[in-house]
Design a protein around this motif. Structure first.
Motif, PDB file in Angstrom:
ATOM      1  N   ILE A  66      12.552  -2.535  -3.142  1.00 12.44           N
ATOM      2  CA  ILE A  66      12.125  -3.284  -1.958  1.00 12.44           C
ATOM      3  C   ILE A  66      10.725  -3.807  -2.212  1.00 12.44           C
ATOM      4  O   ILE A  66       9.811  -3.043  -2.565  1.00 12.44           O
ATOM      5  N   GLU A  67      10.549  -5.098  -2.035  1.00 13.61           N
ATOM      6  CA  GLU A  67       9.244  -5.733  -2.205  1.00 13.61           C
ATOM      7  C   GLU A  67       8.646  -6.000  -0.828  1.00 13.61           C
ATOM      8  O   GLU A  67       9.224  -6.723  -0.018  1.00 13.61           O
ATOM      9  N   ILE A  68       7.477  -5.433  -0.576  1.00 16.29           N
ATOM     10  CA  ILE A  68       6.778  -5.620   0.689  1.00 16.29           C
ATOM     11  C   ILE A  68       5.626  -6.585   0.427  1.00 16.29           C
ATOM     12  O   ILE A  68       4.707  -6.275  -0.342  1.00 16.29           O
ATOM     13  N   THR A  69       5.671  -7.743   1.056  1.00 17.03           N
ATOM     14  CA  THR A  69       4.651  -8.772   0.868  1.00 17.03           C
ATOM     15  C   THR A  69       3.776  -8.834   2.105  1.00 17.03           C
ATOM     16  O   THR A  69       4.271  -9.028   3.224  1.00 17.03           O
ATOM     17  N   GLY A  70       2.473  -8.659   1.891  1.00 17.11           N
ATOM     18  CA  GLY A  70       1.500  -8.762   2.969  1.00 17.11           C
ATOM     19  C   GLY A  70       0.613  -9.978   2.763  1.00 17.11           C
ATOM     20  O   GLY A  70       0.240 -10.300   1.640  1.00 17.11           O
ATOM     21  N   ALA A 110      -2.439  -4.627   4.295  1.00 21.76           N
ATOM     22  CA  ALA A 110      -1.226  -4.784   5.102  1.00 21.76           C
ATOM     23  C   ALA A 110       0.019  -4.415   4.306  1.00 21.76           C
ATOM     24  O   ALA A 110       0.922  -3.720   4.817  1.00 21.76           O
ATOM     25  N   ALA A 111       0.107  -4.847   3.043  1.00 21.83           N
ATOM     26  CA  ALA A 111       1.291  -4.539   2.238  1.00 21.83           C
ATOM     27  C   ALA A 111       1.420  -3.043   1.977  1.00 21.83           C
ATOM     28  O   ALA A 111       2.521  -2.468   2.118  1.00 21.83           O
ATOM     29  N   ASP A 112       0.342  -2.386   1.608  1.00 20.59           N
ATOM     30  CA  ASP A 112       0.415  -0.951   1.316  1.00 20.59           C
ATOM     31  C   ASP A 112       0.693  -0.124   2.567  1.00 20.59           C
ATOM     32  O   ASP A 112       1.435   0.873   2.519  1.00 20.59           O
ATOM     33  N   ALA A 113       0.127  -0.542   3.699  1.00 21.21           N
ATOM     34  CA  ALA A 113       0.350   0.224   4.927  1.00 21.21           C
ATOM     35  C   ALA A 113       1.816   0.154   5.344  1.00 21.21           C
ATOM     36  O   ALA A 113       2.416   1.183   5.726  1.00 21.21           O
ATOM     37  N   VAL A 114       2.425  -1.004   5.258  1.00 18.09           N
ATOM     38  CA  VAL A 114       3.838  -1.122   5.635  1.00 18.09           C
ATOM     39  C   VAL A 114       4.714  -0.390   4.626  1.00 18.09           C
ATOM     40  O   VAL A 114       5.733   0.227   5.002  1.00 18.09           O
ATOM     41  N   ALA A 115       4.376  -0.398   3.353  1.00 16.53           N
ATOM     42  CA  ALA A 115       5.159   0.327   2.349  1.00 16.53           C
ATOM     43  C   ALA A 115       5.132   1.829   2.622  1.00 16.53           C
ATOM     44  O   ALA A 115       6.179   2.505   2.568  1.00 16.53           O
ATOM     45  N   ARG A 116       3.965   2.375   2.930  1.00 19.65           N
ATOM     46  CA  ARG A 116       3.877   3.806   3.235  1.00 19.65           C
ATOM     47  C   ARG A 116       4.631   4.141   4.516  1.00 19.65           C
ATOM     48  O   ARG A 116       5.308   5.178   4.606  1.00 19.65           O
TER      49      ARG A 116
END
Length: 255
Positions: free
Chosen positions: A105-109, A120-126
């Protein structure tokens, strides 16, 4: 004037809307690229790991399902509290992307600066990992952070080349529409065109008419031919009476 120059003048007179609109559109695109606020994008990656070996297909299916949940309030609630954004703001800044053949899964912030995009990207990934692992016993899979987001080297938007190309393409479209409008206005009137009182189509000069030649007048002989023909018809022959017989006898006696 030479023939190439006349041809060039005809082309310019016909295609001037496109010739004028394309550079104007390109200049407008370049201006937008200069004045627009930059936006940066950072990507964080999460992998889905099955609890039992040989369940790769199940892991891919769950990766696609969790990728759709990456932008949902259930996942964004914890990330919004960490980043200081509201749910609505974070929903517009982050989205998830999955692969059809890999459990990743790729989370793009995105954000106006590099650090905010990474945060934003790291917070949503965690937050997605924590949300999914609460039900790992039921699903048989768990999520593991694969790679944290890195600061982007340059903004994703605006892009000077892309904006100039988009502006030029918009100029081509506008110029073509202007040409079509001019051709429609200059087209000859059809059978349904409104007609003015002088018999011409609306907006056009009346067509010149050629006088019809007069019929040749009949000659006088031709007029008298019919009565002559009528008098030439033979009538009833008169019977000779006694007076003509006596005149003939007198003439004989004188001889």
């Amino acid at each position: 004037m030479t023939e190439p120059r006349r041809s060039a003048r005809r082309l310019v007179s016909r295609w001037w809307p496109v010739v004028l609109a394309v550079p104007l559109g390109a200049v407008a695109g370049a201006g937008y690229a200069v004045v627009a606020n930059p936006s940066y994008a950072a990507d964080s990656y999460v992998i889905v790991v099955p609890e039992t070996q040989g369940e790769a297909v199940t892991a891919v299916s769950f990766a696609q399902a969790y990728g759709r949940l990456a932008g949902r309030p259930q996942v964004l609630a914890a990330a919004a509290a960490e980043t200081g954004h509201s749910l609505g703001e974070l929903e517009t800044l982050v989205h998830g992307t999955t692969s059809p053949d890999a459990p990743v899964i790729e989370i793009t912030g995105t954000g106006p600066d590099r650090q905010e995009a990474v945060r934003a990207a790291d917070a949503v990934a965690r937050s997605l990992v924590a949300f999914a692992n609460t039900s790992s016993r039921e699903t048989g899979v768990r999520l593991v952070p694969l790679a944290a987001a890195a600061e982007p080297a340059k903004p994703t938007t605006p892009s000077g080349r892309l904006d100039v190309a988009v502006g030029g393409a918009a100029g081509v479209l506008i110029g073509a529409l202007v040409m079509m409008t001019r051709r429609r206005n200059a087209a000859p009137a059809g059978p349904d065109a409104p007609v003015t009182p002088d018999g011409s189509a609306d907006g056009q000069a009346p067509a010149a008419t050629t006088p019809r030649p007069r019929a040749a007048e009949p000659e006088p002989a031709a007029e008298s031919a019919e009565p002559v023909a009528e008098s030439a018809e033979p009538g009833p022959v008169a019977e000779a009476g006694p007076e003509p017989v006596k005149a003939a006898a007198a003439a004989g006696g004188g001889r």
